[in-house]
Design a protein around this motif. Structure first.
Motif, PDB file in Angstrom:
ATOM      1  N   GLN A   1       0.815  -1.206   0.000  1.00 14.63           N
ATOM      2  CA  GLN A   1       0.000   0.000   0.000  1.00 14.63           C
ATOM      3  C   GLN A   1       0.859   1.270   0.000  1.00 14.63           C
ATOM      4  O   GLN A   1       2.008   1.271   0.447  1.00 14.63           O
ATOM      5  N   LEU A   2       0.263   2.340  -0.502  1.00 20.49           N
ATOM      6  CA  LEU A   2       0.797   3.696  -0.393  1.00 20.49           C
ATOM      7  C   LEU A   2      -0.144   4.491   0.496  1.00 20.49           C
ATOM      8  O   LEU A   2      -1.357   4.504   0.258  1.00 20.49           O
ATOM      9  N   ALA A   3       0.373   5.124   1.534  1.00 19.16           N
ATOM     10  CA  ALA A   3      -0.457   5.868   2.489  1.00 19.16           C
ATOM     11  C   ALA A   3      -0.055   7.340   2.494  1.00 19.16           C
ATOM     12  O   ALA A   3       1.133   7.669   2.533  1.00 19.16           O
ATOM     13  N   ILE A   4      -1.046   8.211   2.471  1.00 19.87           N
ATOM     14  CA  ILE A   4      -0.843   9.659   2.553  1.00 19.87           C
ATOM     15  C   ILE A   4      -1.760  10.171   3.647  1.00 19.87           C
ATOM     16  O   ILE A   4      -2.989  10.084   3.532  1.00 19.87           O
ATOM     17  N   ALA A   5      -1.189  10.686   4.735  1.00 16.27           N
ATOM     18  CA  ALA A   5      -1.997  11.024   5.907  1.00 16.27           C
ATOM     19  C   ALA A   5      -1.525  12.314   6.557  1.00 16.27           C
ATOM     20  O   ALA A   5      -0.436  12.826   6.263  1.00 16.27           O
ATOM     21  N   ASP A   6      -2.364  12.829   7.455  1.00 10.16           N
ATOM     22  CA  ASP A   6      -2.027  13.983   8.286  1.00 10.16           C
ATOM     23  C   ASP A   6      -1.744  13.499   9.695  1.00 10.16           C
ATOM     24  O   ASP A   6      -2.461  12.651  10.234  1.00 10.16           O
ATOM     25  N   PHE A   7      -0.702  14.073  10.296  1.00 10.32           N
ATOM     26  CA  PHE A   7      -0.328  13.767  11.670  1.00 10.32           C
ATOM     27  C   PHE A   7      -1.073  14.735  12.585  1.00 10.32           C
ATOM     28  O   PHE A   7      -0.765  15.922  12.632  1.00 10.32           O
TER      29      PHE A   7
ATOM     30  N   LYS B   1       0.037   0.273  -4.056  1.00 11.14           N
ATOM     31  CA  LYS B   1       1.325   0.843  -4.433  1.00 11.14           C
ATOM     32  C   LYS B   1       1.520   0.872  -5.945  1.00 11.14           C
ATOM     33  O   LYS B   1       2.118   1.804  -6.486  1.00 11.14           O
ATOM     34  N   ASN B   2       1.014  -0.136  -6.640  1.00 10.97           N
ATOM     35  CA  ASN B   2       1.190  -0.201  -8.081  1.00 10.97           C
ATOM     36  C   ASN B   2       0.165   0.627  -8.850  1.00 10.97           C
ATOM     37  O   ASN B   2       0.187   0.667 -10.077  1.00 10.97           O
ATOM     38  N   ASP B   3      -0.751   1.279  -8.120  1.00  8.31           N
ATOM     39  CA  ASP B   3      -1.755   2.143  -8.767  1.00  8.31           C
ATOM     40  C   ASP B   3      -2.017   3.348  -7.854  1.00  8.31           C
ATOM     41  O   ASP B   3      -3.115   3.506  -7.314  1.00  8.31           O
ATOM     42  N   PRO B   4      -1.012   4.222  -7.663  1.00  7.73           N
ATOM     43  CA  PRO B   4      -1.120   5.286  -6.656  1.00  7.73           C
ATOM     44  C   PRO B   4      -2.156   6.359  -6.958  1.00  7.73           C
ATOM     45  O   PRO B   4      -2.562   7.087  -6.049  1.00  7.73           O
ATOM     46  N   GLU B   5      -2.614   6.471  -8.194  1.00 15.76           N
ATOM     47  CA  GLU B   5      -3.578   7.519  -8.529  1.00 15.76           C
ATOM     48  C   GLU B   5      -4.979   7.213  -8.001  1.00 15.76           C
ATOM     49  O   GLU B   5      -5.775   8.120  -7.791  1.00 15.76           O
ATOM     50  N   LYS B   6      -5.277   5.948  -7.778  1.00 20.47           N
ATOM     51  CA  LYS B   6      -6.606   5.569  -7.308  1.00 20.47           C
ATOM     52  C   LYS B   6      -6.605   5.426  -5.789  1.00 20.47           C
ATOM     53  O   LYS B   6      -6.428   4.342  -5.237  1.00 20.47           O
ATOM     54  N   ARG B   7      -6.791   6.543  -5.114  1.00 17.02           N
ATOM     55  CA  ARG B   7      -6.772   6.545  -3.646  1.00 17.02           C
ATOM     56  C   ARG B   7      -8.187   6.275  -3.122  1.00 17.02           C
ATOM     57  O   ARG B   7      -8.907   7.174  -2.721  1.00 17.02           O
ATOM     58  N   LYS B   8      -8.546   5.013  -3.130  1.00 17.97           N
ATOM     59  CA  LYS B   8      -9.888   4.633  -2.710  1.00 17.97           C
ATOM     60  C   LYS B   8      -9.941   4.190  -1.253  1.00 17.97           C
ATOM     61  O   LYS B   8     -11.013   4.139  -0.662  1.00 17.97           O
ATOM     62  N   GLY B   9      -8.778   3.856  -0.686  1.00 19.66           N
ATOM     63  CA  GLY B   9      -8.756   3.368   0.682  1.00 19.66           C
ATOM     64  C   GLY B   9      -8.629   4.489   1.694  1.00 19.66           C
ATOM     65  O   GLY B   9      -8.424   5.658   1.359  1.00 19.66           O
ATOM     66  N   VAL B  10      -8.745   4.118   2.959  1.00 19.10           N
ATOM     67  CA  VAL B  10      -8.675   5.080   4.064  1.00 19.10           C
ATOM     68  C   VAL B  10      -7.557   4.680   5.013  1.00 19.10           C
ATOM     69  O   VAL B  10      -7.368   3.487   5.296  1.00 19.10           O
ATOM     70  N   VAL B  11      -6.814   5.672   5.497  1.00 21.60           N
ATOM     71  CA  VAL B  11      -5.805   5.468   6.543  1.00 21.60           C
ATOM     72  C   VAL B  11      -6.402   5.944   7.856  1.00 21.60           C
ATOM     73  O   VAL B  11      -6.817   7.098   7.974  1.00 21.60           O
ATOM     74  N   ASP B  12      -6.451   5.079   8.835  1.00 17.12           N
ATOM     75  CA  ASP B  12      -7.018   5.413  10.150  1.00 17.12           C
ATOM     76  C   ASP B  12      -6.185   4.712  11.220  1.00 17.12           C
ATOM     77  O   ASP B  12      -6.451   3.563  11.579  1.00 17.12           O
ATOM     78  N   LEU B  13      -5.158   5.404  11.727  1.00 18.26           N
ATOM     79  CA  LEU B  13      -4.222   4.822  12.684  1.00 18.26           C
ATOM     80  C   LEU B  13      -4.131   5.674  13.944  1.00 18.26           C
ATOM     81  O   LEU B  13      -4.226   6.904  13.896  1.00 18.26           O
ATOM     82  N   SER B  14      -3.928   4.999  15.074  1.00 19.68           N
ATOM     83  CA  SER B  14      -3.704   5.662  16.357  1.00 19.68           C
ATOM     84  C   SER B  14      -2.373   5.211  16.921  1.00 19.68           C
ATOM     85  O   SER B  14      -2.009   4.039  16.818  1.00 19.68           O
ATOM     86  N   LYS B  15      -1.673   6.141  17.559  1.00 19.77           N
ATOM     87  CA  LYS B  15      -0.390   5.781  18.150  1.00 19.77           C
ATOM     88  C   LYS B  15      -0.614   5.059  19.470  1.00 19.77           C
ATOM     89  O   LYS B  15      -1.478   5.427  20.270  1.00 19.77           O
ATOM     90  N   THR B  16       0.178   4.015  19.687  1.00 19.13           N
ATOM     91  CA  THR B  16       0.065   3.225  20.904  1.00 19.13           C
ATOM     92  C   THR B  16       1.449   2.833  21.378  1.00 19.13           C
ATOM     93  O   THR B  16       2.408   2.859  20.607  1.00 19.13           O
ATOM     94  N   GLY B  17       1.557   2.480  22.637  1.00 18.68           N
ATOM     95  CA  GLY B  17       2.847   2.069  23.170  1.00 18.68           C
ATOM     96  C   GLY B  17       3.019   0.570  23.234  1.00 18.68           C
ATOM     97  O   GLY B  17       3.987   0.068  23.795  1.00 18.68           O
TER      98      GLY B  17
END
Length: 215
Positions: A97-103, A120-136
């Protein structure tokens, strides 16, 4: 107008330093990328990023990639991608995957990475969502844990990061099955006798007859 006492100013400087360290993007991030459960370990080295990503499933199968990327400290924009497949358990197919997100740091100690993802092989089609939380807490102990745990006390040195990166990128694929040939060993051995059985050694070859010449 009142001025801050030197002691108060010193405490504010310490607090600002601690807050800055606590809000570093380096760490363990959990959530989803393009509907896939993932744990991403991001390590910042200057304005570049390295680390690893684990896409995991409920049955224990997972895929591990090395990652590359970069971080814009002025806009808090984060971009990274799965670089090489390092390890795989189970039959899950490759899907880097290719991820583009805001911190984002909304408060209360919470830190988020939110944005879009694409294959990653088709970066123009950004159909997915990045939803991550920082954890220890990590569910996948590996070489990067030392760097993350000690990042603010010396492990952020580029030489240390480069060394761990070399180790972490070594392929960890399961070994291939041994290959058996049809060749017969030159000195075959009898199988061990089972309990209650008598092992009979092979009969020796008869000696050649002795010919006595008559004179």
């Amino acid at each position: 107008m009142s001025t801050l006492k030197p002691s108060c100013l010193f405490l504010l400087m310490i607090f600002a330093s601690i807050t800055s360290e606590a809000q570093t993007i380096t760490g363990v991030w959990k959530g989803k990328i393009n509907k896939q459960k993932v744990e991403v370990k991001i390590i910042q080295k200057g304005d570049s990023l390295t680390g690893t990503s684990y896409y995991h499933e409920a049955n224990g199968n997972f895929r591990r990639y090395s990652i590359k990327g970069y971080f814009d400290a002025e806009t808090n924009a984060v971009t990274w991608w799965d670089d090489h497949l390092i390890e795989r358990k189970g039959g899950a197919k490759e899907n880097p995957q290719l991820a583009i997100a805001d911190f984002n740091c909304p408060g209360g100690g919470q830190m988020l990475l939110e944005g879009n993802a694409a294959a990653k092989n088709d970066p123009e089609k950004r159909k997915g969502v990045v939803d991550l939380s920082k954890t220890g807490i990590t569910g996948f102990p590996d070489e990067w844990d030392f760097v993350i745990d000690n990042f603010t006390v010396g492990a952020n040195h580029p030489d240390i990061i480069d060394s761990v990166q070399l180790v972490s990128r070594q392929p960890k694929m399961p070994p291939s099955a041994p290959v058996f040939t049809k060749s017969t060993p030159s000195n075959p051995q009898l199988p061990p006798a089972k309990k209650g059985m008598v092992s009979i050694p092979p009969m020796p070859s008869p000696a050649p007859p002795v010919v006595i010449a008559h004179t």
